[in-house]
Scaffold this active site. Structure first.
Site, PDB file in Angstrom:
ATOM      1  N   ASP A 178      -5.248   3.396  13.767  1.00 12.40           N
ATOM      2  CA  ASP A 178      -6.372   2.276  13.194  1.00 12.40           C
ATOM      3  C   ASP A 178      -7.625   2.120  14.218  1.00 12.40           C
ATOM      4  O   ASP A 178      -7.857   2.884  14.838  1.00 12.40           O
ATOM      5  CB  ASP A 178      -5.423   0.981  13.075  1.00 12.40           C
ATOM      6  CG  ASP A 178      -5.900  -0.033  12.034  1.00 12.40           C
ATOM      7  OD1 ASP A 178      -6.566  -0.780  12.388  1.00 12.40           O
ATOM      8  OD2 ASP A 178      -5.505   0.204  10.779  1.00 12.40           O
TER       9      ASP A 178
ATOM     10  N   LYS B  38       3.426  -2.330  11.178  1.00 11.86           N
ATOM     11  CA  LYS B  38       2.077  -2.148  11.917  1.00 11.86           C
ATOM     12  C   LYS B  38       2.132  -2.444  13.202  1.00 11.86           C
ATOM     13  O   LYS B  38       3.210  -3.142  13.682  1.00 11.86           O
ATOM     14  CB  LYS B  38       1.117  -3.301  11.086  1.00 11.86           C
ATOM     15  CG  LYS B  38      -0.615  -3.004  11.488  1.00 11.86           C
ATOM     16  CD  LYS B  38      -0.964  -1.908  10.558  1.00 11.86           C
ATOM     17  CE  LYS B  38      -2.504  -1.498  10.786  1.00 11.86           C
ATOM     18  NZ  LYS B  38      -2.959  -0.372   9.709  1.00 11.86           N
TER      19      LYS B  38
ATOM     20  N   THR C  94      -9.135   8.761   4.332  1.00 10.27           N
ATOM     21  CA  THR C  94      -9.129   7.128   3.880  1.00 10.27           C
ATOM     22  C   THR C  94     -10.655   6.967   3.237  1.00 10.27           C
ATOM     23  O   THR C  94     -10.920   6.482   2.271  1.00 10.27           O
ATOM     24  CB  THR C  94      -9.006   6.293   4.882  1.00 10.27           C
ATOM     25  OG1 THR C  94      -7.839   6.388   5.320  1.00 10.27           O
ATOM     26  CG2 THR C  94      -9.018   4.810   4.275  1.00 10.27           C
TER      27      THR C  94
ATOM     28  N   LYS D 164       0.681  -1.241   0.079  1.00 12.32           N
ATOM     29  CA  LYS D 164       0.146  -0.159   0.240  1.00 12.32           C
ATOM     30  C   LYS D 164       0.855   1.320   0.015  1.00 12.32           C
ATOM     31  O   LYS D 164       0.557   2.261  -0.772  1.00 12.32           O
ATOM     32  CB  LYS D 164      -1.035  -0.110   1.139  1.00 12.32           C
ATOM     33  CG  LYS D 164      -1.990  -1.235   1.168  1.00 12.32           C
ATOM     34  CD  LYS D 164      -2.693  -1.262   2.556  1.00 12.32           C
ATOM     35  CE  LYS D 164      -3.494   0.009   2.879  1.00 12.32           C
ATOM     36  NZ  LYS D 164      -4.307  -0.275   4.107  1.00 12.32           N
TER      37      LYS D 164
END
Length: 367
Positions: free
Chosen positions: A165, A125, A208, A113
């Site tokens: 997130d 992450k 997003t 990504k």
């Protein structure tokens, strides 16, 4: 045994019981198999073996004190997967489902990504199995401070730049940044998603969700079509889902579903977005409260979902927007979407469904 299957089998031995991670690796490697066959140098130089193993995995305990004075202990993760292009970049997820396999799955996906942006950033992450739901601001602050007390030594503006997130919004990023600043004695751009009051970017929260809708707008324009009048099925009710719905309304479409971890809402005349924002962003509540204002809407508790899928995909719609979490589409969901006339599926989350589901839908004319 083929190179790809051999690589995945080895991975299962070295990283046992991480099914989500295997899924992500298999999907990517199978898609590039023709390239690997054409260019044997990738195998000769063990590029794939290096790609599927993180450069660094950090796991740590996170002790914190709740409002009753009881010590709680959670587990923290930061998987720094690949820095070939630049500093590791990827979100932090706070959710009880978090484990090493899910974080590695998300981190592996983040490599590609980020590479597609054209920017010099790598993939990573992190997160914890801490659940912010039902916690007071003080409890969340204490957890974030404890989490950052370990994480701060592994991150930095030129090393690893975490973001938010699931379960990590502007509030959590603010607590994390405050602790980082205190421990590192620096005001660095080490966390994205901060409030604009202390170095954050405008439209970061909306980016997003808006981006998913802009993608659809371009796709439809290429087919001499538009979002005007389209009925849209949206999952989730966090930043991605809320701002996807906001942009859909702006462009003439009507989102009719949304969901959270406790259940889903279907509102035939269109989701009341202001109400959803109030419930989720101001009250930190559950979508079931939506019925107090709109008794004509349908609410389905998660316990009543079909065993073979997700309720939001069982309604009639033109476009589906999975915006909650990974693997939201099952084969049965895809089947029902087709039967009810859905023509497009746009991922707003992380690998919304198994690739074979997408392949099946493409074969039958769905994009």
């Amino acid at each position: 045994m083929s190179y790809i299957k051999d690589t995945i089998e080895t991975l299962k031995q070295t990283s046992p019981a991480q099914s989500e991670f295997y899924q992500a690796v298999e999907d990517v490697l199978e898609s590039i198999e023709p390239l690997l066959e054409e260019r044997p140098k990738y195998r000769e130089q063990a590029i794939i073996e290096r790609l599927v193993e993180p450069e660094r995995q950090v796991m740590f305990r996170v002790p914190w004190v709740d409002d009753n004075g009881q010590i709680q202990v959670n587990k923290g993760y930061r998987i720094e997967f690949n820095s070939a292009l630049g500093p590791y970049k990827g979100g932090l997820r706070f959710h009880p489902s978090v484990n090493a396999g899910i974080i590695k799955f998300l981190g592996f996906e983040q490599i590609f990504k980020n590479a597609l942006t054209g920017l010099p950033i790598g993939g990573g992450k992190g997160g914890s199995n801490f659940d912010p739901k039902g916690k007071s601001d003080a409890e969340i602050m204490r957890f974030c401070q404890s989490f950052m007390s370990e994480l701060y030594r592994h991150i930095g503006p030129n090393t690893d730049v975490p973001a938010g997130d699931i379960g990590v919004g502007t509030r959590e990023i603010g607590y994390l940044f405050g602790q980082y600043k205190r421990l590192a004695n620096r005001f660095d751009g080490v966390l994205t998603g901060k409030s604009t009051l202390w170095g954050g970017s405008f439209v970061r929260k909306e980016a997003t969700g808006y981006g998913a809708v802009y993608f659809v707008e371009c796709m439809l324009d290429d087919k001499d079509d538009s979002l005007e009048g389209k009925r849209c099925l949206v999952s989730g009710s966090g930043n991605v889902a809320i701002y996807a719905m906001e942009k859909l309304y702006e462009l003439g479409a009507t989102p009719v579903t949304c969901s959270d971890s406790s259940g889903s809402i279907y509102h035939d005349s269109g989701i009341d977005l202001d109400l959803v924002k109030r419930i989720k962003e101001e009250q930190n509540g559950r979508l079931e409260a939506y019925l107090e204002t709109h008794s004509n809407a349908e609410y389905t508790p998660r316990d009543d979902y079909p065993e073979d899928g997700h309720t939001v995909w069982r309604y009639k719609g033109d476009i589906a927007f999975p915006c909650a979490t990974q693997n939201e589409l099952t084969e049965k969901d895809a089947q029902v979407l087709l039967e009810k006339g859905c023509k497009y599926v746009v991922e707003g989350a992380n690998v919304a469904g198994f690739r074979k589901v997408a392949d099946a839908m493409i074969e039958q004319g769905v994009v």
